[in-house]
Design a protein around this motif. Structure first.
Motif, mmCIF file in Angstrom:
data_model
loop_
_atom_site.group_PDB
_atom_site.id
_atom_site.type_symbol
_atom_site.label_atom_id
_atom_site.label_comp_id
_atom_site.label_asym_id
_atom_site.label_seq_id
_atom_site.Cartn_x
_atom_site.Cartn_y
_atom_site.Cartn_z
ATOM 1 N N LYS A 1 9.224 3.164 -3.435
ATOM 2 C CA LYS A 1 9.299 4.616 -3.658
ATOM 3 C C LYS A 1 9.590 4.934 -5.114
ATOM 4 N N ALA B 1 5.537 2.188 1.225
ATOM 5 C CA ALA B 1 6.970 2.235 1.514
ATOM 6 C C ALA B 1 7.259 2.362 3.005
ATOM 7 N N GLY C 1 2.723 4.152 -3.257
ATOM 8 C CA GLY C 1 3.739 4.930 -2.539
ATOM 9 C C GLY C 1 3.573 4.893 -1.034
ATOM 10 N N SER D 1 7.259 7.005 -7.904
ATOM 11 C CA SER D 1 7.784 8.315 -8.300
ATOM 12 C C SER D 1 7.526 8.607 -9.770
ATOM 13 N N GLU E 1 8.826 14.267 2.451
ATOM 14 C CA GLU E 1 8.275 12.912 2.538
ATOM 15 C C GLU E 1 7.625 12.727 3.904
#
Length: 676
Positions: A406, A393, A390, A410, A231
């Motif tokens: 998140k 976040a 995303g 996903s 990440e």
């Protein structure tokens, strides 16, 4: 043409603006002071779980890989950036390349490449991929069979199954690269407009393991450095531009986009011409448009209908713009002031702050104010893709909100994303002001992750011979009430419909609709709903040819359809006048809601008398057919035309299909369709 942008009513606007007033004194540069963000970009990326050998940040044991994109609306470009971020996690130096800058010599010297190619219109390359497409076709036969023999590549195409030439650009590139000696490392990927993100994810799942293996085979690396994607916080992403705050508050008028406006030492408006090579190809329309006045804006439907279609007239006088009958009008929409103020209030932006963008390729005209950036250039009202979502976040001050974001971004959260964002229609603006209010985006990161606000195209509904200094548009106002308690409006159509819109930014694009060179040639016009727009223009032109130019004009047939004659028969009086003065020789009408069984234009085409007449015009008088409207209607009309040829022409299905294909090849069967 039809737009796909949507907006939501801002029920919490008053509260947001009240809150923004309280924090205005805390604004420093563009963003108010706030607690430290949970992810400090100085800490670098978090550690991912390594399958074999870890790749250190900034290390590229697998060498460089060029990621080319051909994009019309920015989706392919966005995917290119996603792959570039992923590339570094797998030991590759991902280099994003705009196909506008395509150089054959560089590609021929490249060993690894990815191509993300959108198909535009009826199988055409995007504007920035024109040169690449021409090179691929090798029409001069200058390229050898091993012109790119050392290249290993992957292609992902972006298109729409609603169009006949689905993903033509991706398919052609995939085949032609092989013809020129290149070897694919994965199968061709094809993304449909409605599921493109999921299609892209599935295609890219094994991409990096295959490219890593290719790098080993080429001797670039002696180890397999495959990493499960770690990440990397969006805050730590290296942006390709920086923002520079300028001391002058506001601009003396908005930039036209044709000139780069900058304040002089005396705070006047100094003007510096912008080098065309310094403009980002995918947003050139921001720099090449004209602001014109709205002359008229009236409703075409009955109040009983419930919907809205506007007739809009724009003044071209003094703009230098010219057009041909039934060309395409491109309108650059603006985000509503309420949306802009809500976003600025939530993020703590000073709307009157003036900034410049320092970059290799200008994304939009600067210097400009924050207000103009949010109003004119960033798509705040569209639904964000999961890849965009995303990135939010890392900017959420609330850990709970960060985890929720998140999850939505996903693979596991795909269904919830579809429900919460797509089905319920939450825009980017709404997500960062209402759904996730703890998100604090520095302006440069909002500019980086928000898609650009795209022009919307409308087929011009006026004749350039009759109205040389005006352009008319027929605009269906998009209003979606399918979600309980939520109403969504089309960004561009509601902007054009608003009485407050007095001036708009526009440019003209050529259309495939052109009347036959010989005016005596019959024409068949098929345009239900707002598909009547170019037909109105062509009818005005035929009348001009008859009454002013004193030309012989052939038969003119119009097939029009709507729900009811008394509610949404657009331009009814004008159509009647065309019929009365002989411009229109046959008017066929389909009202789908007036009888128990629904009747559409395609049903009228195959009626025995009509079919015989159509076949006679096509086969004996070289008649031309023009179709405008939604893609599903276009497909149904195409089937009906094939049926007419088969039955009236007494041909088998294969021969009838080939006959219609030949009409299209000759330019005698022309369609302008949009995804409805």
């Amino acid at each position: 043409m039809v737009e796909d942008g949507i907006i939501t009513p801002w029920t919490v606007l008053a509260a947001l603006l009240t809150a923004s007033t309280a924090v205005a004194l805390l604004v420093t540069r563009f963003v108010r002071k706030a607690p430290p963000l949970p992810l400090d970009p100085k800490e670098g990326p978090r550690t991912g779980r390594v399958t074999r050998n870890s790749v250190e940040a900034g290390s590229f044991p697998n060498g460089a890989i060029d990621i080319y994109f051909g994009s019309q609306t920015g989706t392919a470009e966005g995917f290119a950036k996603v792959l570039a971020r992923e590339a570094s996690r797998y030991g590759f130096e991902g280099r994003v390349v705009d196909l506008e800058t395509f150089e054959p010599e560089k590609l021929q010297a490249t060993s690894l490449a990815i191509f993300l190619l959108a198909t535009y219109g009826e199988g055409d390359p995007t504007d920035n991929a024109m040169a690449f497409s021409k090179w691929l076709r090798n029409e001069d036969d200058e390229l050898s069979e091993q012109a790119v023999g050392g290249l290993k590549y992957a292609v992902f195409g972006l298109g729409s199954t609603q169009y006949e030439h689905y993903n033509k650009m991706g398919k052609v590139a995939h085949q032609r690269l092989q013809d020129l000696g290149a070897r694919p490392v994965v199968d061709l990927g094809l993304g449909d407009e409605l599921t493109v993100e999921e299609d892209f994810e599935r295609w890219s799942e094994g991409l990096w393991s295959e490219f890593t293996q290719a790098a080993i085979e080429m001797g670039r690396s002696d180890t397999v450095a495959i990493v499960e994607p770690a990440e990397v916080p969006a805050q730590g992403e290296q942006l390709d531009f920086t923002l520079k705050l300028l001391p002058t508050k506001g601009l003396l008028g908005r930039s036209t986009g044709k000139e780069k406006v900058g304040p002089s030492a005396s705070n006047g408006a100094g003007v510096v011409k912008l080098d065309e090579s310094k403009i980002q190809a995918s947003t050139k329309f921001y720099f090449h448009n004209h602001e014109v006045a709205v002359l008229a804006n009236r409703e075409l439907r009955s109040p009983r209908d419930g919907g809205s279609t506007r007739h809009v007239e724009l003044d071209l006088a003094g703009s230098g713009l010219t057009y041909s009958t039934a060309d395409n009008l491109a309108v650059l929409p603006e985000n509503p002031a309420a949306v802009v103020e809500a976003v600025a209030g939530g993020q703590g932006y000073d709307l009157d702050a003036l900034f410049d963008m320092v970059c290799d390729k200008a994304k939009f005209p600067t210097p400009c104010t924050v207000r103009d950036a949010l109003t004119l250039y960033l798509d705040l009202c569209g639904l964000p893709r999961r890849t965009t979502l995303g990135q939010l976040a890392a900017f959420a001050l609330s850990a709970k909100e960060a985890e929720r974001i998140k999850f939505l971004a996903s693979k596991q959260g795909r269904e919830e994303y579809n429900r919460f964002v797509v089905q319920e229609g939450r825009s980017l603006a709404e997500l960062i002001t209402e759904s996730f209010p703890s998100v604090r985006l520095p302006l440069q990161h909002l500019i980086n992750l928000a898609p650009h606000l795209q022009p919307r195209y409308y087929t011009i509904s006026s004749s350039s011979s009759v109205y040389p200094s005006q352009v008319h548009a027929t605009v269906a106002v998009t209003k979606d009430e399918s979600r309980p308690g939520r109403v969504h409006w089309g960004v561009c159509s509601s902007y054009l419909a608003a009485p407050s819109t007095q001036r708009v930014r526009i440019f003209i694009r050529p259309s495939s609709f052109r009347l036959p060179i010989d005016s005596a040639t019959p024409i068949i016009l098929i345009g239900p709903g707002t598909g009547i727009a170019p037909m109105r223009a062509l009818l005005q032109e035929r009348r001009y040819q008859r009454q002013v130019a004193d030309k012989e004009v052939g038969e003119t047939l119009l097939y029009f359809g709507c729900r009811r004659r008394d509610t949404d028969f657009l331009y009814e009086e004008e159509m009647a006048s065309f019929k009365e003065d002989g411009t229109l020789t046959d008017l066929q009408l389909a009202f789908s809601r007036e009888k128990k069984e629904k009747v559409y234009v395609q049903h009228l085409l195959v009626q025995s008398a009509n079919a015989s007449k159509l076949w006679a015009l096509m086969s004996k008088k070289s008649g031309h057919i023009y179709v405008c409207g939604g893609t599903s209607m276009g497909l149904d009309v195409h089937k009906a035309i094939v049926s007419v040829v088969e039955r009236a022409g007494k041909l088998n299905e294969t021969a009838a299909t080939d006959y219609v294909k030949e009409l299209q090849a000759q330019g005698r069967y022309v369609q302008e369709l949009w995804a409805a």
